[in-house]
Design an enzyme around this catalytic site. Structure first.
Site, PDB file in Angstrom:
ATOM      1  N   TRP A 136       0.797  -1.228   0.000  1.00  0.00           N
ATOM      2  CA  TRP A 136       0.000   0.000   0.000  1.00  0.00           C
ATOM      3  C   TRP A 136       0.824   1.269   0.000  1.00  0.00           C
ATOM      4  O   TRP A 136       0.308   2.351  -0.254  1.00  0.00           O
ATOM      5  CB  TRP A 136      -0.897   0.021   1.245  1.00  0.00           C
ATOM      6  CG  TRP A 136      -0.164  -0.320   2.503  1.00  0.00           C
ATOM      7  CD1 TRP A 136      -0.145  -1.540   3.128  1.00  0.00           C
ATOM      8  CD2 TRP A 136       0.686   0.533   3.276  1.00  0.00           C
ATOM      9  NE1 TRP A 136       0.670  -1.482   4.248  1.00  0.00           N
ATOM     10  CE2 TRP A 136       1.185  -0.225   4.356  1.00  0.00           C
ATOM     11  CE3 TRP A 136       1.072   1.871   3.166  1.00  0.00           C
ATOM     12  CZ2 TRP A 136       2.064   0.309   5.309  1.00  0.00           C
ATOM     13  CZ3 TRP A 136       1.947   2.405   4.112  1.00  0.00           C
ATOM     14  CH2 TRP A 136       2.430   1.624   5.169  1.00  0.00           C
ATOM     15  N   ASN A 137       2.126   1.203   0.304  1.00  0.00           N
ATOM     16  CA  ASN A 137       2.837   2.455   0.594  1.00  0.00           C
ATOM     17  C   ASN A 137       3.064   3.334  -0.638  1.00  0.00           C
ATOM     18  O   ASN A 137       3.001   4.558  -0.556  1.00  0.00           O
ATOM     19  CB  ASN A 137       4.151   2.191   1.341  1.00  0.00           C
ATOM     20  CG  ASN A 137       5.092   1.284   0.588  1.00  0.00           C
ATOM     21  OD1 ASN A 137       4.674   0.448  -0.222  1.00  0.00           O
ATOM     22  ND2 ASN A 137       6.372   1.411   0.863  1.00  0.00           N
ATOM     23  N   SER A 163      -5.051  -4.789   0.762  1.00  0.00           N
ATOM     24  CA  SER A 163      -6.497  -4.697   0.978  1.00  0.00           C
ATOM     25  C   SER A 163      -6.973  -3.305   1.379  1.00  0.00           C
ATOM     26  O   SER A 163      -8.169  -3.028   1.318  1.00  0.00           O
ATOM     27  CB  SER A 163      -6.919  -5.703   2.055  1.00  0.00           C
ATOM     28  OG  SER A 163      -6.728  -7.025   1.594  1.00  0.00           O
ATOM     29  N   GLU A 234      10.998  -7.956  -3.305  1.00  0.00           N
ATOM     30  CA  GLU A 234      11.562  -6.728  -2.730  1.00  0.00           C
ATOM     31  C   GLU A 234      10.911  -6.573  -1.371  1.00  0.00           C
ATOM     32  O   GLU A 234       9.725  -6.259  -1.279  1.00  0.00           O
ATOM     33  CB  GLU A 234      11.290  -5.525  -3.641  1.00  0.00           C
ATOM     34  CG  GLU A 234      12.104  -4.299  -3.239  1.00  0.00           C
ATOM     35  CD  GLU A 234      11.330  -3.321  -2.380  1.00  0.00           C
ATOM     36  OE1 GLU A 234      11.479  -3.407  -1.134  1.00  0.00           O
ATOM     37  OE2 GLU A 234      10.581  -2.493  -2.907  1.00  0.00           O
ATOM     38  N   CYS A 268      10.458   1.578   1.922  1.00  0.00           N
ATOM     39  CA  CYS A 268      11.519   0.590   2.126  1.00  0.00           C
ATOM     40  C   CYS A 268      12.896   1.217   1.915  1.00  0.00           C
ATOM     41  O   CYS A 268      13.859   0.836   2.567  1.00  0.00           O
ATOM     42  CB  CYS A 268      11.337  -0.593   1.176  1.00  0.00           C
ATOM     43  SG  CYS A 268       9.849  -1.551   1.487  1.00  0.00           S
TER      44      CYS A 268
END
Length: 461
Positions: A136-137, A163, A234, A268
């Site tokens: 989601w990021n 989701s 990843e 990340c």
């Protein structure tokens, strides 16, 4: 986790979706397989025309899709617009370069002769339907950096998105359809994470790519291993940001703030561990803490907001646990560190010093606007601290000493070394990590070839 849009700025559930049933999922898998049989034979020029149209549509939709992303996961709307623009640029890059990147390769004539042949070549052919399990990021960028090269290579995509970003996931399917891609070229599967294993075991799915947590990566890798299917993973990152005595300390501190809090700190490749030479530690830390404390935290839809809420209540709780654990074991809180009294899942920009190996935050990824600062006596200790992590996604090094730079490039355990700047992804450069940050590469020629059948074609004399 329900498939729903929940506004992280106030916790309000805006829309819920029912997960696809088995019958609809089967229909979509059949469609993906059937579409691949014909799409794989299309010309690069035809694929490029469709992808360029998708880029144009995305540019037209930029404001609307940016608001959707912000409402679903909380990133500042200015950053959401930039994400949409970046996706359009990546689509154009692959539309322009894919044919060249996947051109037939001819081995050296002497090697062909030595093999007893008259001619040989290496050809890149598509694999088939590829399952993409995405987070989601960066709900648009993470998908496009898979979809653009996959579609240009002749594959078709099946997206299982997070989701909590269902509207962004459905937008992506609609975008490619409006651009003219056949219905089965790119499909969004509204299913929960529990359905991933079954989908990946289906013989029609030829490969998978996942960006997400280490546990999710382990699960996908385990199933793919049993089924002997190619995967690209990843996973997390706890990137070091090393500042040596020779660096431009003021500039390094300014960039460090952005490097840590981009996307509300939920990236990340955000710098998370700031390792500073003792000679400039005080000067850097003073500037860095001041910059973090001055950031404007607020409504992510406001144009002047620099840090919005975290994407979920659980994400904030996880971050708080790391900070509380560090404080309990003696870490100094230089700024932030306390949940604000306001609606929504906000957490302030926070800087921790005096971090030790006994603290969870030393080994675990802090997915939010929390930075740890370390003092390094010399280059050797800086490298040691930087590599003392289970992750190895990227790294940042600030130095004007060529010998120091050579050492960092040689010895840092990471998929990238960014010098005198912050880590960023670009379609021309390979992206990925080592250790528990995953394997394989996205973007560039390396990324587009990950899901190709690299075929040797040999002709006898």
């Amino acid at each position: 986790m329900p498939i729903a849009t929940v506004n992280p700025a106030n916790g309000e559930t805006l829309r819920r979706y029912e997960a696809m049933g088995e019958e609809e999922l089967e229909r979509r898998l059949q469609l993906a397989e059937a579409t691949f049989r014909t799409y794989r034979t299309t010309r690069f020029a035809d694929r490029a025309r469709l992808l360029l149209r998708a880029a144009d549509l995305l540019d037209e939709d930029r404001d609307a899709v940016a608001r959707t992303m912000t409402t679903e996961m909380g990133k500042p709307v200015t950053q959401a617009r930039a994400e949409a623009a970046k996706c359009a640029r990546a689509m154009r890059w692959y539309a322009e370069h894919a044919e060249e990147l996947l051109a037939d390769e001819e081995p050296a004539a002497a090697d062909v002769k030595d093999s007893g042949g008259s001619r040989a070549l290496v050809r890149y052919r598509p694999l088939g339907p590829v399952l993409a399990v995405m987070p989601w990021n960066f709900p648009l960028w993470q998908v496009v950096r898979f979809a653009a090269p996959a579609l240009m290579a002749g594959n078709v995509g099946l997206l299982k998105h997070a989701s909590n970003v269902p509207q962004t996931a459905l937008y992506l399917e609609d975008l490619f359809h409006r651009a003219g891609f056949a219905e089965g070229c790119f499909q969004t599967l509204l299913v929960g994470s529990g359905a991933v294993d079954e989908i990946l075991r289906d013989e029609r799915v030829r490969a998978a790519t996942l960006t997400g947590s280490e546990p999710a990566g382990r699960a996908v890798a385990a199933t793919a291993g049993q089924m002997v299917k190619k995967t690209v993973l990843e996973l997390g990152g706890s990137d070091p940001y090393v500042v040596m005595a020779s660096a431009d300390v003021q500039r390094a501190a300014e960039v460090a703030v952005t490097a840590r809090v981009q996307n509300n700190g939920q990236s990340c490749i955000a710098a998370k561990r700031f390792i500073v030479h003792t000679d400039v530690y005080d000067a850097f830390t003073e500037r860095f803490v001041a910059g973090m404390a001055a950031l404007k935290v607020g409504d992510p839809l406001a144009e002047d907001t620099e840090v919005g809420p975290l994407a979920s209540a659980q994400g904030r709780e996880d971050l708080e646990e790391l900070v509380d654990d560090a404080r309990r074991y003696g870490a100094s809180v230089l700024c932030g560190g306390e949940r604000p009294d306001r609606p929504g899942w906000y957490y302030p920009p926070t800087v921790l010093a005096d971090v030790t190996r006994a603290m969870r935050i030393h080994r675990e990824e802090a997915f939010g606007p929390v930075a740890t600062v370390y003092r390094a006596a010399d280059l050797d200790e800086a490298v040691l601290i930087a590599n003392d992590s289970p992750f190895g996604l990227s790294s940042n090094v600030w130095t004007r000493d060529e010998a120091e730079l050579d050492r960092f490039v040689r010895d840092l355990e990471a998929g990238g070394v960014f010098v005198n700047g912050m880590t960023a992804s670009h379609p021309a450069f390979p992206f990925g990590g080592v250790k528990r940050s995953g394997y394989g590469r996205e973007l560039s020629g390396h990324g587009i070839r990950e899901f190709c059948n690299i075929t040797t074609v040999w002709h006898g004399a």
